[in-house]
Design an enzyme around this catalytic site. Structure first.
Site, mmCIF file in Angstrom:
data_model
loop_
_atom_site.group_PDB
_atom_site.id
_atom_site.type_symbol
_atom_site.label_atom_id
_atom_site.label_comp_id
_atom_site.label_asym_id
_atom_site.label_seq_id
_atom_site.Cartn_x
_atom_site.Cartn_y
_atom_site.Cartn_z
ATOM 1 N N GLY A 1 0.783 -1.221 0.000
ATOM 2 C CA GLY A 1 0.000 0.000 0.000
ATOM 3 C C GLY A 1 0.816 1.273 0.000
ATOM 4 O O GLY A 1 0.257 2.369 0.100
ATOM 5 N N SER A 2 2.140 1.163 -0.129
ATOM 6 C CA SER A 2 2.982 2.359 -0.098
ATOM 7 C C SER A 2 3.052 3.072 -1.439
ATOM 8 O O SER A 2 3.564 4.176 -1.526
ATOM 9 C CB SER A 2 4.397 1.996 0.364
ATOM 10 O OG SER A 2 4.991 1.066 -0.531
ATOM 11 N N GLY A 3 2.564 2.434 -2.517
ATOM 12 C CA GLY A 3 2.570 3.072 -3.837
ATOM 13 C C GLY A 3 3.596 2.511 -4.799
ATOM 14 O O GLY A 3 3.792 3.068 -5.887
ATOM 15 N N LYS A 4 4.250 1.409 -4.436
ATOM 16 C CA LYS A 4 5.316 0.864 -5.289
ATOM 17 C C LYS A 4 4.786 0.438 -6.659
ATOM 18 O O LYS A 4 5.371 0.756 -7.694
ATOM 19 C CB LYS A 4 5.978 -0.346 -4.613
ATOM 20 C CG LYS A 4 6.578 -0.075 -3.264
ATOM 21 C CD LYS A 4 7.350 -1.265 -2.730
ATOM 22 C CE LYS A 4 6.546 -2.544 -2.722
ATOM 23 N NZ LYS A 4 5.349 -2.465 -1.864
ATOM 24 N N SER A 5 3.682 -0.307 -6.669
ATOM 25 C CA SER A 5 3.154 -0.806 -7.942
ATOM 26 C C SER A 5 2.672 0.337 -8.828
ATOM 27 O O SER A 5 2.875 0.316 -10.045
ATOM 28 C CB SER A 5 2.024 -1.807 -7.692
ATOM 29 O OG SER A 5 2.520 -2.968 -7.051
ATOM 30 N N THR A 6 2.030 1.344 -8.224
ATOM 31 C CA THR A 6 1.603 2.510 -9.005
ATOM 32 C C THR A 6 2.803 3.201 -9.624
ATOM 33 O O THR A 6 2.776 3.597 -10.808
ATOM 34 C CB THR A 6 0.834 3.489 -8.106
ATOM 35 O OG1 THR A 6 -0.304 2.840 -7.548
ATOM 36 C CG2 THR A 6 0.377 4.705 -8.904
ATOM 37 N N GLU A 31 8.798 -7.830 -7.573
ATOM 38 C CA GLU A 31 8.977 -9.000 -6.712
ATOM 39 C C GLU A 31 9.573 -10.184 -7.475
ATOM 40 O O GLU A 31 8.977 -11.259 -7.549
ATOM 41 C CB GLU A 31 7.645 -9.408 -6.071
ATOM 42 C CG GLU A 31 7.060 -8.380 -5.142
ATOM 43 C CD GLU A 31 7.869 -8.196 -3.867
ATOM 44 O OE1 GLU A 31 8.800 -8.982 -3.624
ATOM 45 O OE2 GLU A 31 7.574 -7.254 -3.120
#
Length: 685
Positions: free
Chosen positions: A503-508, A618
């Protein structure tokens, strides 16, 4: 006694939870396709896609599952697109249902032809009967048809030499109208037969390809005739397992015991048979050898066997946390939901929307759902591989005490040495099992210190992010900010690790850097131009490698991804060699590959396109230590020898120092210093 038998018969005939879930999903897919086909101009041909989910339902499940999906899909389509949408769903259900049932019974085109004639006859008789009663409607339809024929005849009369043909058209149509019931029945037979045969021709080819993909890891549904659930102790003696079509055993021969009340860790290299063992403990019959249990497996039943898988999002069905805990339980089963949620560390979240949970929270919710069945055997299959360190610690804390709090056995499949150390006993499957020593286990590592963002290596700037921010659902009450004020530069040949909790925004951020998402504010530039205008120049490898493999065979996958002819064997060989795979692997089926091999095949296809940079989401998840080292060695060689620019998004840090000398830490959508060792090892995700 008679009443009890009737009640049991009704219960046996009702939709089971798995059938209901599949019916709901397929109904939604069909309804969405039907709505698009009706609402979007010139998109009617898309309605054929709606036959695919209905065909799959008819092939795999009972007729009543198809009927339930049809009713649900038709209602949704009617509410949004009117009667046209509902009729489109019904047509898709008819074509898909006919094709699926005929395929399931091993029949062919003659059966479809006969069935469609019967269906057309029934439809024609029903229409004729309706028009016989609805006189005004019949008059209106016939007058409309007569006007169309008359208009066409008048056009033909203007063409020299066609006057007799035009008059004959009027006379013949008038004659047909005098025998209108036969006309309606014949039209029904012709139209239904034509649609059925065309649908069969198209859909059978689509389903043929889908059926050709072996669902080797599918959990078998419980047999209603099996004895009452009592899965432990389980004694496996000289057990082997070979998947259909394979030329070698995936497991065994091996012998092992699962005792009542014990916490057993199962370890081993990728491809050693850990998942296959899980399937057999969950009810799959071995190819050879015996599995002795006191009673039945009872998969998913109260007091039987429960399984928690490694992908959190794939095992949550309820939209509300409390609903998901009791999903699929028999009516009348009492469950203390609040107590279970408190036990797994989700106290106070009963009313939360499951869509807002982190990966670690979803996994703990899955554990709560499993515990609601009071299982005698719980199997946890690499449940920590897809969550961050905090989520991993919280999950291990929950799993570690289960056998003490519940009368149950726990089989935990893992690659991590600290997780295996918490078990009562460890079985290593490397070399067909039997060893109690853990070899090639993955070690946890502390979060690396974040690099100073401005201190990037000297070189030509490749990716530049300037004031990047992103908000989902902008302008709506559900707006959510994922990123704010992101500024950094990735140079040619750089290696960057992006770290952060779920939920920290890595994928976005990864999607923006790959050009698949346009930032709400700021800009992301590749060679000075917006990366969103250069999609494909920055390759991205997703977390679940299997979902990125779209072809059935390795060479077809690499050629499709890279954009060259798969007959050019030399290019396939070069691509495989680039990621350290043997050329002979090109003819292997995708589903015969291990997790590490799948990741390398994805990487081979992406690198063969010669991207400017590559983003790996990942890349180490689910891999044993040897596979991790092998993949990292390949990536380090590529970065060192070819100047490949690499960005890694990962929860696992051990061994990444050589590939990624720089680290960027995200916290709540902003760049932040790396968390301290104390804070990075506690709490839930």
């Amino acid at each position: 006694m008679a009443l009890t038998g009737a009640h049991d018969a009704r219960r046996a005939g009702s939709l089971r939870p798995a059938e209901l879930a599949h019916a709901a999903v397929m109904a939604a897919l069909c309804a969405a396709t039907a709505i698009i086909a009706v609402v979007v101009p010139f998109a009617a041909g898309l309605s054929l896609l709606g036959t695919v989910p209905m065909g799959l339902l008819a092939y795999r499940y009972r007729l009543r599952v198809l009927l339930a999906a049809t009713v649900a899909g038709a209602v949704i389509a009617f509410l949004i697109a009117g009667m046209g949408g509902a009729m489109t769903v019904i047509n898709c259900a008819y074509i898909g249902g006919l094709t699926g049932i005929v395929k399931r019974r091993g029949r062919g085109t003659p059966t479809v032809a006969v069935a469609s004639v019967v269906a057309g006859l029934a439809f024609g008789i029903a229409m004729a009967g309706a028009l016989a009663v609805l006189v005004r409607l019949r008059t209106l339809i016939f007058e409309t048809m007569t006007a169309n024929v008359t208009g066409t005849a008048r056009i033909l009369e203007r063409i020299p030499g066609l006057e007799p043909f035009a008059q004959r058209m009027r006379d013949d149509f008038a004659t047909l109208l005098s025998y209108w019931p036969l006309l309606i029945i014949a039209s029904g037979i012709a139209s239904i037969t034509f649609v059925s045969l065309v649908g069969w021709w198209a859909l059978s080819r689509v389903l043929g390809r889908l059926f050709g993909v072996p669902d080797v890891h599918k959990l078998d549904a419980p047999d209603p005739s099996e004895p009452p659930a009592d899965p432990v102790p389980a004694r496996l003696r000289d057990v082997r397992f070979r998947y259909p079509g394979a030329d070698h055993d995936a497991f065994g021969p091996a012998s092992l015991d699962v005792e009542a009340g014990e916490h057993l860790a199962i370890t081993g290299a990728n491809g050693s048979g850990k998942t296959t063992l899980m399937l057999m403990l969950a009810g799959r019959q071995p190819t050879a050898g015996t599995i002795d249990r006191p009673g039945g497996v009872g998969l998913g039943r109260v007091g039987g066997t429960a399984v928690v898988m490694q992908h959190p999002e794939s095992q949550v069905l309820g939209t509300r946390v409390a609903d998901d805990v009791v999903w699929g339980l028999p009516a009348g089963t009492h469950v203390d939901v609040d107590r279970l949620l408190d036990e797994v560390g989700l106290d106070g979240l009963a009313e939360r929307d499951t869509g807002g949970l982190s990966g670690g929270e979803l996994q703990r919710l899955a554990v709560a759902g499993a515990l609601a069945r009071e299982p005698k055997l719980l199997i946890a299959d690499e449940v920590t591989s897809m969550v961050d360190q905090q989520g991993r610690d919280a999950l291990i804390s929950v799993l570690g005490g289960l056998t003490g709090r519940h009368q149950m056995s726990l089989v935990h499949i893992t690659h991590y040495n600290d997780e295996a150390d918490s078990a009562d006993r460890t079985v290593d499957l490397t070399g067909n099992g039997g060893s109690a020593d853990n070899v090639e286990m993955v070690s946890s590592a502390p979060v690396p210190e974040a690099s100073v963002v401005a201190a990037h290596p000297a070189g030509t700037p490749l990716l530049e992010l300037r004031g990047v921010g992103h908000e989902y659902g902008s302008g709506t009450p559900w707006a959510s900010t994922a990123l704010r004020d992101i500024d950094f530069v990735v140079n040619e040949g750089d290696g960057l690790l992006i770290h952060g909790l779920n939920g920290s925004g890595k994928s976005t951020l990864a999607w923006i850097m790959a050009g698949l998402q346009v930032p709400t504010t700021g800009e992301c530039l590749l060679d000075g131009a917006p990366v969103s205008d250069q999609v494909g120049a920055v390759a991205i490898s997703f977390q679940a490698a299997r979902l990125q493999l779209m072809r059935g065979r390795v060479d077809l996958e690499i050629a499709s991804s890279a954009g060259f002819d798969y007959h050019d064997h030399s290019q396939v060989v070069r691509a495989l060699a680039m990621v350290g795979l043997d050329a002979g692997l090109g003819l292997r089926r995708i589903d015969q590959l291990s997790g590490g091999q799948m990741r390398r095949v994805v990487l081979a296809g992406l690198l063969a396109r010669k991207p400017r940079a590559i983003i790996l989401d990942e890349p180490l998840a689910g891999l044993d230590a040897a596979s991790q080292r092998g993949l990292l060695s390949v990536l380090e060689d590529l970065r060192r020898n070819t100047g490949l620019t690499v960005v890694v998004i990962s929860h696992d840090f051990s061994g990444l120092e050589g590939l990624c000398p720089r680290t960027l830490h995200l916290e709540k959508g902003v760049i932040a210093p790396a968390p301290s060792a104390a804070s990075s090892t506690g709490g839930g995700s």
